[in-house]
Structures are given as C-alpha cells and as structure tokens.
Design a protein around this motif. Structure first.
Motif, mmCIF file in Angstrom:
data_model
loop_
_atom_site.group_PDB
_atom_site.id
_atom_site.type_symbol
_atom_site.label_atom_id
_atom_site.label_comp_id
_atom_site.label_asym_id
_atom_site.label_seq_id
_atom_site.Cartn_x
_atom_site.Cartn_y
_atom_site.Cartn_z
ATOM 1 N N ILE A 11 -19.042 115.113 8.478
ATOM 2 C CA ILE A 11 -20.113 115.994 9.035
ATOM 3 C C ILE A 11 -20.818 115.209 10.079
ATOM 4 C CG2 ILE A 11 -22.405 117.188 8.952
ATOM 5 C CD1 ILE A 11 -21.556 117.517 5.687
ATOM 6 N N ILE A 12 -20.782 115.982 11.415
ATOM 7 C CA ILE A 12 -21.229 115.597 12.505
ATOM 8 C C ILE A 12 -22.428 116.068 13.119
ATOM 9 C CG2 ILE A 12 -18.939 114.751 13.258
ATOM 10 C CD1 ILE A 12 -18.649 116.776 15.374
ATOM 11 N N ASP A 13 -23.233 115.587 13.812
ATOM 12 C CA ASP A 13 -24.506 116.362 14.289
ATOM 13 C C ASP A 13 -24.149 116.695 15.760
ATOM 14 O OD1 ASP A 13 -26.352 115.761 12.215
ATOM 15 O OD2 ASP A 13 -26.436 113.691 12.791
ATOM 16 N N THR A 14 -24.314 117.763 16.198
ATOM 17 C CA THR A 14 -24.478 118.400 17.432
ATOM 18 C C THR A 14 -25.529 118.798 17.720
ATOM 19 O OG1 THR A 14 -24.177 120.829 16.960
ATOM 20 C CG2 THR A 14 -22.008 119.479 16.735
ATOM 21 N N LEU A 17 -26.181 122.547 15.480
ATOM 22 C CA LEU A 17 -26.259 122.277 14.096
ATOM 23 C C LEU A 17 -25.448 121.129 13.591
ATOM 24 C CD1 LEU A 17 -24.475 125.400 12.537
ATOM 25 C CD2 LEU A 17 -23.846 124.366 14.854
ATOM 26 N N ARG A 18 -25.434 121.071 12.147
ATOM 27 C CA ARG A 18 -24.661 120.119 11.746
ATOM 28 C C ARG A 18 -23.229 120.779 11.233
ATOM 29 N NH1 ARG A 18 -26.747 116.615 7.083
ATOM 30 N NH2 ARG A 18 -25.386 115.025 8.095
ATOM 31 N N ARG A 69 -20.150 128.175 11.375
ATOM 32 C CA ARG A 69 -21.548 128.151 10.605
ATOM 33 C C ARG A 69 -21.472 129.113 9.483
ATOM 34 N NH1 ARG A 69 -26.445 129.845 14.267
ATOM 35 N NH2 ARG A 69 -25.428 128.125 15.468
ATOM 36 N N THR A 74 -20.322 123.368 7.072
ATOM 37 C CA THR A 74 -21.311 123.470 8.266
ATOM 38 C C THR A 74 -22.529 124.249 7.799
ATOM 39 O OG1 THR A 74 -19.453 123.476 9.790
ATOM 40 C CG2 THR A 74 -21.566 124.610 10.341
ATOM 41 N N GLU A 75 -23.685 123.943 8.447
ATOM 42 C CA GLU A 75 -24.993 124.624 8.000
ATOM 43 C C GLU A 75 -24.782 126.225 8.008
ATOM 44 O OE1 GLU A 75 -28.770 123.364 9.925
ATOM 45 O OE2 GLU A 75 -27.662 121.631 10.662
ATOM 46 N N ASP A 91 -20.999 126.961 19.162
ATOM 47 C CA ASP A 91 -20.963 125.733 18.139
ATOM 48 C C ASP A 91 -19.655 124.888 18.150
ATOM 49 O OD1 ASP A 91 -23.293 126.819 17.050
ATOM 50 O OD2 ASP A 91 -22.258 127.732 15.323
ATOM 51 N N THR A 95 -19.220 121.148 19.191
ATOM 52 C CA THR A 95 -18.655 120.235 18.288
ATOM 53 C C THR A 95 -17.858 119.362 19.161
ATOM 54 O OG1 THR A 95 -18.858 121.702 16.550
ATOM 55 C CG2 THR A 95 -17.271 119.974 16.124
#
Length: 370
Positions: A11-14, A17-18, A69, A74-75, A91, A95
């Motif tokens: 999981i990566i932070d953008t 959102l995650r 999403r 993903t969130e 999104d 990413t």
C-alpha cells in the motif's frame, strides 16, 4: 489477499488516498517508461484478477496492477460521479507519480477501459489496451451516436444494481447457491460458458473486495418520471458511467495519439450491442415490465459505439487494432491468456521491434487450448 507465486502487494501513500498495488518480485523499479505496463481492473473486481497475466509477461518489463478506490486494498473514499471516472483516473495518475512513473503503457478492463481512456485524455500515455471497455458514451441510456435518450439518464446508474447482489458483496458471499451471488455472477457474466479455473476462488475473493459503503458501489439513485422510474444519482461507482457524466469520445482529439488495442470477446454478456446488464435491453426482452419501446428506450449499441469512436481515432491519424475472440466472454485475459498476452506485447512494441538492451531469452510455450 491470495497472491500467486512471484506476486507481491503493498500500500502506497499518494496525495489523494492510500492505494493498494500488486507488483512482481524482481521487477526493476527504474525501468524505462516503454518497459512499464500499468494494469487497471474493472467494476466489482480488483488487481487480483491480473495475476496470471502478470506472471506470464516478460521478466524485463515492470508490471504494476492498481486497485481503484473502493476495491482491493485501496481506501473506500466516496466517488464523485459527476466527474465521470475522473476520481479513478486521477487516483491512477497520483499513484504513478508516487511511484516515479511519468508515463507508461496502460491496460484497462471494462470500467477500467474507460478509466485509461480518461487518463489518456488528461495525461500522456505510451499505448492503450482496452479489454471489453465500457462504451465511450458510458453505460446505458444513449443512442448509437452517443446522444442521451432522456435528460435525466433514466434507467442508468446505481438504481439498476440488484439489491441482493449488493448485500452478498457486503456479506463477502462465496457460495454459488443463488444467481445473485458473486460466484454465480462471475460464471454467468464475466466469462463464457465452459471456462474453468483452479483460481476461481481468487476471482471471487477479488469481487468481494468491493466496498458497498456510502459513495462506493453501487451509489445513489433518484426517482424519474421516465421508465423504469429511476435515474442516476451523483455518488458511487455505477453513476460514474451515466452518460450525463461520462464521455471519453474526446480521445479522438488527443495528440500525440498512442496506439490502441481493442480486445473483446464475441460472447460478452456485459459489454455488447445487446447487453444483459442494459436496463433498456432487459425491458425489450420482457425481463423488466412496462418497456415503452425502442423509440423511447433503445438498447445501447455499446460495441458499435466503441467502433465508431475508434474509427474516428484512426481517421484522425491514430493506430487502432481490434482483436475479437470468438466464443469468449467479458474476460479475454483469463479465457485466452496466450493470445491476449501476444496482442498486448505487439501493441506495446515489445514484439516486432529490436530491444536495446536485448531482453533475456524467453521460451513462450502455448498450450493446445490457446
């Protein structure tokens, strides 16, 4: 998540959102753009559906599958349907920025095909592979030329979702005891009769990652004075493809024009000129009572609309290749993996051009069924 050999998840932070992504163990994170392939799944699915293809693609490519999403890892942030699929495509862009990928080859399946078309309208892409893509004019409620049948998109959007199917997604149902279970819908809608896979449990697991929280799947609906009595709302996944919000026909105007591969199955039950998921077509069949006739509620000619727009893309200087797999349903990459793989590699220029530096030698073994 159930991962196949060689597939990893993180999981990566953008800045939006995650986001959950799948990668391949050993892929080079510094691969050049023309060696990078991004996979975008469709509605009621996730990146898990791409794992077999990821395993089969050449080892010198970098392959990343992204969860949209409200799907996969993903969130489940609410989806603003009034932006069409731009929440999703934005999104994806965020990413890729977080991963340090400026551009790449994009592959989109079903709704994901619409997402990558929107992405290409807004950002550079090296190539587009559209597998069973949603029509450039959205899902339902349009005539052949893309004009809307009603001013409120009656019969489109979240109101057409089967409540029992939604509840079974919420409950993470894995049975096949009802036609509305995710497993039954997979068998009847996603693939053609006769398809069998040792990984069916993973495909159902993927479907069951769909968030049914407010603002996700399916979304809200509003009452309509037009048949069948509902119209698209403003939130949620299904409303993103209502024609008042969704229109990717502007892809014809982009410059430069990346090569486009359009892959579809002749037995697709979802994206078709006679789709069993189109409310107007179901009305014509008598499944939904009170249908007012073809003049007021015509079935959407989804495949013909896509061909018209891609013909215009070609006439404007773009390159388009259409590949049709006879007897195949909505998931050619599952049902005809070797042929899909080859068509994709040709579209991204991996086959048919010298590579520099030369990739490692690979033996590609096709089974008789392929």
């Amino acid at each position: 998540m159930t991962l196949l050999d060689g597939i990893t998840s993180r999981i990566i932070d953008t800045d939006r959102l995650r986001v959950g992504i799948l990668e391949r163990r050993g892929d080079n994170p510094a691969a050049t753009a023309d060696q990078t392939v991004i996979l975008v799944h469709g509605n009621v699915s996730s990146s898990l559906f791409w794992q077999e293809l990821m395993q089969d693609l050449p080892s010198d490519l970098r392959v990343v599958a992204i969860d949209l999403r409200g799907f996969g890892e993903t969130e489940s942030a609410p989806v603003d349907a009034t932006r069409g699929v731009r929440d999703f495509s934005d999104d994806v862009f965020a990413t890729l920025q977080a991963l340090g990928i400026e551009t790449a080859h994009l592959v989109g399946w079903s709704m994901g095909g619409g997402v990558v078309m929107q992405y290409a309208i807004d950002h550079p892409a090296l190539s587009l592979t559209l597998q069973a893509p949603v029509s450039p004019y959205g899902f339902g409620g349009t005539r052949r030329d893309g004009s809307r049948v009603t001013a409120d998109d009656a019969g489109c959007g979240a109101g057409g979702a089967n409540p029992d199917f939604v509840q079974r997604l919420t409950d993470r149902d894995t049975t096949d005891e009802a036609p509305t279970s995710p497993r039954s819908v997979f068998r009847s809608g996603y693939v053609a009769p006769g398809y069998a896979s040792a990984h069916e449990d993973i495909w159902v697991e993927s479907m069951n990652t769909t968030s049914t929280a407010t603002g996700n799947y399916p979304g809200d609906s509003v009452a309509s004075e037009n048949w069948p009595g509902f119209a698209a709302g403003r939130l949620g996944v299904l409303n993103t493809m209502a024609p008042q919000y969704f229109d990717t026909s502007a892809i014809v105007e982009i410059s430069p024009k990346p090569p486009v591969l359009w892959v579809r199955g002749s037995a697709d039950a979802i994206v078709s000129d006679a789709s069993f998921f189109d409310i107007n077509h179901l009305g014509a069949l008598g499944v939904i009572p009170g249908w007012p006739g073809a003049e007021l509620a015509p079935a959407q000619e989804m495949v013909s609309q896509t061909r018209d727009v891609l013909d215009a893309y070609r006439a404007a200087g773009g390159t388009v290749t259409e590949v049709v797999f006879e007897g195949v349903g909505h998931a050619p990459h599952l049902e005809r993996p070797a042929q899909f793989r080859r068509a994709l590699l040709e579209n991204i220029g991996y086959i048919g051009r010298p590579a520099d530096p030369a990739p490692p030698t690979e033996a590609i073994i096709l089974s008789s069924s392929d």
